[in-house]
Design an enzyme around this catalytic site. Sequence first.
Site, PDB file in Angstrom:
ATOM      1  N   GLU A  88       9.092  16.678  15.217  1.00 35.87           N
ATOM      2  CA  GLU A  88       9.513  16.455  13.833  1.00 35.87           C
ATOM      3  C   GLU A  88       8.700  17.368  12.913  1.00 35.87           C
ATOM      4  O   GLU A  88       7.467  17.352  12.944  1.00 35.87           O
ATOM      5  CB  GLU A  88       9.279  14.993  13.434  1.00 35.87           C
ATOM      6  CG  GLU A  88       9.755  14.704  12.018  1.00 35.87           C
ATOM      7  CD  GLU A  88       9.379  13.308  11.520  1.00 35.87           C
ATOM      8  OE1 GLU A  88       8.191  12.944  11.618  1.00 35.87           O
ATOM      9  OE2 GLU A  88      10.260  12.608  11.029  1.00 35.87           O
ATOM     10  N   LYS A 143       0.885  -1.178   0.000  1.00 39.24           N
ATOM     11  CA  LYS A 143       0.000   0.000   0.000  1.00 39.24           C
ATOM     12  C   LYS A 143       0.914   1.217   0.000  1.00 39.24           C
ATOM     13  O   LYS A 143       1.422   1.626   1.047  1.00 39.24           O
ATOM     14  CB  LYS A 143      -0.875  -0.026   1.260  1.00 39.24           C
ATOM     15  CG  LYS A 143      -2.239   0.624   1.102  1.00 39.24           C
ATOM     16  CD  LYS A 143      -2.196   2.092   0.742  1.00 39.24           C
ATOM     17  CE  LYS A 143      -1.967   2.974   1.948  1.00 39.24           C
ATOM     18  NZ  LYS A 143      -1.747   4.393   1.569  1.00 39.24           N
ATOM     19  N   GLU A 164       9.693   1.525  10.828  1.00 46.08           N
ATOM     20  CA  GLU A 164      10.690   2.597  10.663  1.00 46.08           C
ATOM     21  C   GLU A 164       9.906   3.909  10.734  1.00 46.08           C
ATOM     22  O   GLU A 164       9.102   4.203   9.847  1.00 46.08           O
ATOM     23  CB  GLU A 164      11.424   2.443   9.330  1.00 46.08           C
ATOM     24  CG  GLU A 164      12.281   1.181   9.331  1.00 46.08           C
ATOM     25  CD  GLU A 164      12.942   0.840   8.002  1.00 46.08           C
ATOM     26  OE1 GLU A 164      12.788   1.608   7.040  1.00 46.08           O
ATOM     27  OE2 GLU A 164      13.593  -0.211   7.932  1.00 46.08           O
ATOM     28  N   CYS A 171      13.704  11.058   6.552  1.00 44.89           N
ATOM     29  CA  CYS A 171      13.542  10.738   7.975  1.00 44.89           C
ATOM     30  C   CYS A 171      14.848  10.875   8.734  1.00 44.89           C
ATOM     31  O   CYS A 171      14.861  11.135   9.925  1.00 44.89           O
ATOM     32  CB  CYS A 171      13.015   9.322   8.133  1.00 44.89           C
ATOM     33  SG  CYS A 171      14.129   8.115   7.430  1.00 44.89           S
TER      34      CYS A 171
END
Length: 486
Positions: free
Chosen positions: A390, A178, A254, A288
């Site tokens: 973040e 997906k 992750e 990331c």
Amino acid sequence: MREVKHFINGEFVGSASGKLFDNINPATGQKIGIVHEAGAPEVDAAVTAAQAALQGDWGKMPLAERADLLHKLADGITARFDEFLEAECLDTGKPQKLACHIDIPRGAANFKVFADVVKNVPTESFMLDTPDGAGALNYSLRKPKGVIAVISPWNLPLLLMTWKVGPALACGNTVVVKPSEETPFTTALLGEVMNEVGIPKGVYNVIHGFGPNSAGEFLTRHKGVDGITFTGETGTGSAIMKAAADDITDISFELGGKNPAIVFADCDMDKAIEGTLRSAFANCGQVCLGTERVYVERPVYDAFVSRLKAGTENLKLGKWDDPETDMGPLISQEHREKVLSYYQKAVDEGGTVVTGGGTPEMSADLAQGAWVEPTIWTGLSDDAACVREEIFGPCCHIRPFDTEEEAIELANSTEYGLATAIWTENVSRAHRVAGRIDAGIVWVNSWFLRDLRTPFGGAKQSGIGREGGVHSLEFYTELKNICIKL
Ligand code: NAD
Ligand code: 6OD
């Protein structure tokens, strides 16, 4: 205008419901495709096809043949390099300068590396003494886990998807992918290459759609899924973990980061500036592993700030196919709103804007795109939102420090633990500090330098588990011990 369909059992199929959503080019704001949204029936069909393929040719295929096919798959991507490049750049707006060095080559390499790893990994064996003196032999076998659900993000779509599909297939599993709703193109294109090189039907399936109450959630809750590997936001990881809990489905995560860089006064300043410009601004800050907190030893603080500012102001924003372009747009207007809200917060929280802080003037054809200026702040407190949360945009905060101990404490003062970059020419300091950083990856005098045999993943809220090299086998195989009484 592209029409993106699901890829189920080797065929491109539309949604029975007829539900479609738009695909937007974030550089221009223009619609470039329509995408079919999977409901429960399409997800079920994809999982059923993946289960059947495990019982068919794929499940019976010798390892060497499977590995050869994965090499052909990688070569098939490379043969259509320009198509993958264009698809990835249109979906994301990222410059070809970046994608042709990172996204597409790594998208291919992920298949070759794991095909080779799997061929060469031994398992353990033990002789056990028994009272009758004959003993027993224990040995372990690795078996595929089964149907793996791969849920991937939009920032490095092909790279991060194949980083999971590569080892999953190398270990003999089948997959249902997906991709992010923002970036469906290259995952769909890979279906064509699967057919071209002869990967059996049902081994690689793709369903498109969103997360909650859409394709993503239906997939993670499907009882036919044997493992879920996910890359994305920590909050999404938490939702998927809850879905996985119902059937005790194994997970590999992750997740997000708020990565620091530590710049010591004994660094090579040219390297530190070049590296930090990449780690803060590559992919418009949407990596990331990217640096959003920079700690600089006081004697070189002013020089560092002024040189990073100059480098940032030299970055060229523009179209993906302009070879001079260094930085593209953010992925969407929605993400742009989020990043701009942090730009405002930085000011509200008393930060100094060293450069950027707003939206750039773009040419008329790019005026509707999700552009923001690369931005540097100083003067924020350690508990400011822009220092703790973040942002996932082209921005960083720079703060001075006085001692090595203080730098380590600052770097570790976060709920995340993904990556850290250390800049120093003192080799003893490099080892000492690297060993004390609470993160899955520490780079010294480099950033995003990847050896795919090494463990990759995050500590704390940045992930669960490690993938890469032999470590991927821990998730993608079921290890079975066989005990033979002699
Ligand atoms: P996201 O979590 O919003 O979405 C990732 C994927 O999850 C998408 O395909 C999305 O549709 C799907 N999803 C969302 N909700 C879901 C649900 N409830 N159930 C099932 N699927 C669901 O992440 P994003 O915005 O696409 O990517 C950016 C984030 O990813 C950042 O936080 C970044 O740090 C993180 N990231 C981490 C790594 C890493 O290696 N640690 C790598 C890349 C990106
Ligand atoms: O290089 C890789 O294997 C990897 N998973 C990179 C992740 C980058 C995050 O945006």
